[in-house]
Write an enzyme that holds these catalytic residues in place. Structure first.
Site, PDB file in Angstrom:
ATOM      1  N   MET A  34       0.839  -1.205   0.000  1.00 52.12           N
ATOM      2  CA  MET A  34       0.000   0.000   0.000  1.00 52.12           C
ATOM      3  C   MET A  34       0.875   1.257   0.000  1.00 52.12           C
ATOM      4  O   MET A  34       0.403   2.354   0.325  1.00 52.12           O
ATOM      5  CB  MET A  34      -0.927   0.000   1.210  1.00 52.12           C
ATOM      6  CG  MET A  34      -1.926  -1.157   1.174  1.00 52.12           C
ATOM      7  SD  MET A  34      -3.440  -0.832   2.058  1.00 52.12           S
ATOM      8  CE  MET A  34      -2.832  -0.583   3.709  1.00 52.12           C
ATOM      9  N   GLY A  35       2.149   1.092  -0.334  1.00 51.71           N
ATOM     10  CA  GLY A  35       3.028   2.257  -0.416  1.00 51.71           C
ATOM     11  C   GLY A  35       3.514   2.693   0.958  1.00 51.71           C
ATOM     12  O   GLY A  35       3.486   1.916   1.910  1.00 51.71           O
ATOM     13  N   GLU A  39      12.014  -0.116   4.900  1.00 49.98           N
ATOM     14  CA  GLU A  39      12.959  -1.214   4.624  1.00 49.98           C
ATOM     15  C   GLU A  39      12.317  -2.598   4.695  1.00 49.98           C
ATOM     16  O   GLU A  39      12.810  -3.543   4.080  1.00 49.98           O
ATOM     17  CB  GLU A  39      14.145  -1.127   5.577  1.00 49.98           C
ATOM     18  CG  GLU A  39      15.109  -0.029   5.180  1.00 49.98           C
ATOM     19  CD  GLU A  39      16.111   0.249   6.286  1.00 49.98           C
ATOM     20  OE1 GLU A  39      17.057  -0.541   6.419  1.00 49.98           O
ATOM     21  OE2 GLU A  39      15.911   1.239   7.015  1.00 49.98           O
ATOM     22  N   HIS A  41       9.395  -3.375   3.438  1.00 50.13           N
ATOM     23  CA  HIS A  41       8.923  -3.628   2.076  1.00 50.13           C
ATOM     24  C   HIS A  41      10.098  -3.981   1.166  1.00 50.13           C
ATOM     25  O   HIS A  41      10.008  -4.883   0.330  1.00 50.13           O
ATOM     26  CB  HIS A  41       8.237  -2.378   1.513  1.00 50.13           C
ATOM     27  CG  HIS A  41       6.959  -1.990   2.209  1.00 50.13           C
ATOM     28  ND1 HIS A  41       6.839  -0.838   2.951  1.00 50.13           N
ATOM     29  CD2 HIS A  41       5.753  -2.591   2.267  1.00 50.13           C
ATOM     30  CE1 HIS A  41       5.605  -0.748   3.423  1.00 50.13           C
ATOM     31  NE2 HIS A  41       4.924  -1.794   3.029  1.00 50.13           N
ATOM     32  N   GLY A 151       4.791 -10.341   3.916  1.00 48.23           N
ATOM     33  CA  GLY A 151       5.548 -10.279   5.169  1.00 48.23           C
ATOM     34  C   GLY A 151       4.896 -11.090   6.276  1.00 48.23           C
ATOM     35  O   GLY A 151       3.669 -11.135   6.385  1.00 48.23           O
ATOM     36  N   LYS A 153       5.012 -10.221   9.194  1.00 45.36           N
ATOM     37  CA  LYS A 153       4.474  -9.257  10.165  1.00 45.36           C
ATOM     38  C   LYS A 153       2.950  -9.360  10.180  1.00 45.36           C
ATOM     39  O   LYS A 153       2.320  -9.283  11.220  1.00 45.36           O
ATOM     40  CB  LYS A 153       4.909  -7.848   9.812  1.00 45.36           C
ATOM     41  CG  LYS A 153       4.222  -6.829  10.669  1.00 45.36           C
ATOM     42  CD  LYS A 153       4.899  -5.496  10.589  1.00 45.36           C
ATOM     43  CE  LYS A 153       4.111  -4.494  11.382  1.00 45.36           C
ATOM     44  NZ  LYS A 153       2.849  -4.162  10.685  1.00 45.36           N
ATOM     45  N   SER A 189       6.661  -0.400  10.137  1.00 48.03           N
ATOM     46  CA  SER A 189       5.288  -0.303   9.642  1.00 48.03           C
ATOM     47  C   SER A 189       5.078   1.094   9.088  1.00 48.03           C
ATOM     48  O   SER A 189       5.636   2.069   9.612  1.00 48.03           O
ATOM     49  CB  SER A 189       4.312  -0.540  10.798  1.00 48.03           C
ATOM     50  OG  SER A 189       3.026  -0.072  10.450  1.00 48.03           O
ATOM     51  N   SER A 190       4.269   1.179   8.046  1.00 44.36           N
ATOM     52  CA  SER A 190       3.947   2.501   7.489  1.00 44.36           C
ATOM     53  C   SER A 190       3.248   3.357   8.538  1.00 44.36           C
ATOM     54  O   SER A 190       3.266   4.581   8.458  1.00 44.36           O
ATOM     55  CB  SER A 190       3.032   2.340   6.277  1.00 44.36           C
ATOM     56  OG  SER A 190       3.622   1.460   5.349  1.00 44.36           O
ATOM     57  N   ARG A 191       2.615   2.705   9.506  1.00 46.00           N
ATOM     58  CA  ARG A 191       1.862   3.460  10.518  1.00 46.00           C
ATOM     59  C   ARG A 191       2.738   3.947  11.672  1.00 46.00           C
ATOM     60  O   ARG A 191       2.264   4.735  12.500  1.00 46.00           O
ATOM     61  CB  ARG A 191       0.709   2.619  11.060  1.00 46.00           C
ATOM     62  CG  ARG A 191      -0.401   2.405  10.020  1.00 46.00           C
ATOM     63  CD  ARG A 191      -1.612   1.711  10.605  1.00 46.00           C
ATOM     64  NE  ARG A 191      -2.759   1.745   9.715  1.00 46.00           N
ATOM     65  CZ  ARG A 191      -3.181   0.712   8.959  1.00 46.00           C
ATOM     66  NH1 ARG A 191      -2.530  -0.435   8.984  1.00 46.00           N
ATOM     67  NH2 ARG A 191      -4.250   0.843   8.195  1.00 46.00           N
TER      68      ARG A 191
HETATM   69  P1  AMP Z   1       1.470  -2.916   3.481  1.00 46.10           P
HETATM   70  O1  AMP Z   1       2.037  -1.887   2.578  1.00 46.10           O
HETATM   71  O2  AMP Z   1       1.441  -2.507   4.920  1.00 46.10           O
HETATM   72  O3  AMP Z   1       0.151  -3.450   2.993  1.00 46.10           O
HETATM   73  O4  AMP Z   1       2.461  -4.145   3.440  1.00 46.10           O
HETATM   74  C1  AMP Z   1       2.835  -4.737   2.239  1.00 46.10           C
HETATM   75  C2  AMP Z   1       3.606  -5.984   2.538  1.00 46.10           C
HETATM   76  O5  AMP Z   1       4.759  -5.655   3.313  1.00 46.10           O
HETATM   77  C3  AMP Z   1       2.806  -7.003   3.359  1.00 46.10           C
HETATM   78  O6  AMP Z   1       3.073  -8.310   2.864  1.00 46.10           O
HETATM   79  C4  AMP Z   1       3.360  -6.820   4.744  1.00 46.10           C
HETATM   80  O7  AMP Z   1       3.268  -7.986   5.543  1.00 46.10           O
HETATM   81  C5  AMP Z   1       4.805  -6.498   4.443  1.00 46.10           C
HETATM   82  N1  AMP Z   1       5.456  -5.803   5.560  1.00 46.10           N
HETATM   83  C6  AMP Z   1       5.070  -4.649   6.152  1.00 46.10           C
HETATM   84  N2  AMP Z   1       5.894  -4.357   7.181  1.00 46.10           N
HETATM   85  C7  AMP Z   1       6.822  -5.332   7.220  1.00 46.10           C
HETATM   86  C8  AMP Z   1       7.948  -5.595   8.062  1.00 46.10           C
HETATM   87  N3  AMP Z   1       8.293  -4.802   9.060  1.00 46.10           N
HETATM   88  N4  AMP Z   1       8.679  -6.706   7.815  1.00 46.10           N
HETATM   89  C9  AMP Z   1       8.351  -7.554   6.800  1.00 46.10           C
HETATM   90  N5  AMP Z   1       7.297  -7.363   5.975  1.00 46.10           N
HETATM   91  C10 AMP Z   1       6.541  -6.268   6.188  1.00 46.10           C
END
Ligand code: AMP
Length: 292
Positions: A34-35, A39, A41, A151, A153, A189-191
């Protein structure tokens, strides 16, 4: 030196690009995001390159996986910065679709993966995993990768996607990537950028709590209630932490387990003010505990 990453906006552009890769004998890896890339990602992209020749990343803030009271509108959108990071990571293309391309007028389909969405985040965020499964099914249909990396996570998300792949017979191998952490243990986390300084400092308690429980399990403790209590106590030492759930579940079914005869997953969701963080650790009674 990094090379400009092609930006694809339509399904046709993706198909043409991927077909070209395939014609030249390359296998295709896919990393949906989701952008607001970090690191964590980028580690997924690197993992994708371990298993595929060309890697395409998608950036799409998927409206249907947010509950009405959640942060869809304010979710960080940092597209310029994301593209720089993708160039640095060597991604071969980025797919950035508009909402109407993913959900055109008349769109009426929802993918629901039952059973393993009843617990943890599924219980707290009704409809969330339907939104995730639906968008992944659409993106898989457009990209048609050989492998896709998710991930650990988001362990429940990974389990849901694996189940969907199996049930709907998508010919895609799903690969899990380890949780990428800040130096102090906080899962990236993006958050995290929402956290105020005091919340950010206290958020390190999540990993401290999880690690302590994992360590006790390695030393022979199998009582999941006690392990959860240990993690909970450590996290609650941070006054700003409000635990939403903290449970040990089976890694595939996401159902609670009472005694640890096989590795389980200790998963936690914690609010710090308005920010909700999730994290998890594998609790393996058979593993040898190693100090970092
Ligand atoms: P998101 O952009 O939050 O939807 O995440 C996209 C992908 O990145 C998902 O498969 C998440 O599980 C993975 N991801 C996000 N944060 C991490 C992290 N800290 N370590 C490993 N993978 C991550």
């Amino acid at each position: 030196m990094s090379v400009a990453v092609p930006i694809l906006r339509t399904a046709e552009e993706v198909r043409t690009t991927v077909d070209e890769w395939r014609r030249s004998g390359r296998t295709i890896g896919f990393v949906p995001t989701m952008g607001a890339l970090h690191e964590g990602h980028l580690s997924l992209i690197s993992k994708a390159f371990d298993h595929a020749d060309s890697v395409i990343v998608s950036i799409f803030v998927n409206p249907v996986q947010f509950c009405p009271d959640e942060d869809f509108e304010s979710y960080p959108r940092t597209i310029r910065d994301d593209i720089n990071k993708l160039e640095y990571a060597g991604a071969d293309a980025v797919f950035i679709p508009e909402k109407d391309l993913v959900y055109p007028e008349g769109f009426s389909t929802s993918v629901h993966v039952s059973n393993l969405t009843d617990t943890l985040c599924g219980k707290q965020r009704p409809g969330h995993f339907d939104g995730v499964a639906t968008v992944c099914a659409i993106l898989f249909g457009i990209v048609q990768p050989d492998i896709a990396v998710f991930g650990r996570k988001d362990a429940q998300q990974l389990a849901v996607i694996k189940r969907m792949i199996l049930d709907l017979r998508f010919d895609i191998r799903i690969i899990g990537a380890d949780i990428y952490r800040e130096r102090d243990g906080l899962a990236m986390s993006s958050r995290n950028r929402y956290l105020r300084p005091a919340e950010r400092m206290q958020a390190t308690a999540l990993y401290r709590g999880l690690s302590r429980a994992a360590e006790l399990a390695c030393k022979g403790e199998r009582d999941t209630a006690l392990l959860c209590q240990t993690a909970r106590r450590i996290i609650e030492e941070s006054p700003l932490a409000v635990i939403q759930y903290l449970e040990i579940v089976d890694q595939e079914t996401m159902k609670p387990v009472e005694s640890l005869d096989a590795p389980g997953l200790l998963a936690v969701a914690v609010h710090f003010g308005k920010t909700r963080l999730i994290d998890n650790i594998v609790i393996d009674p058979g593993a040898n505990y190693k100090e970092d």
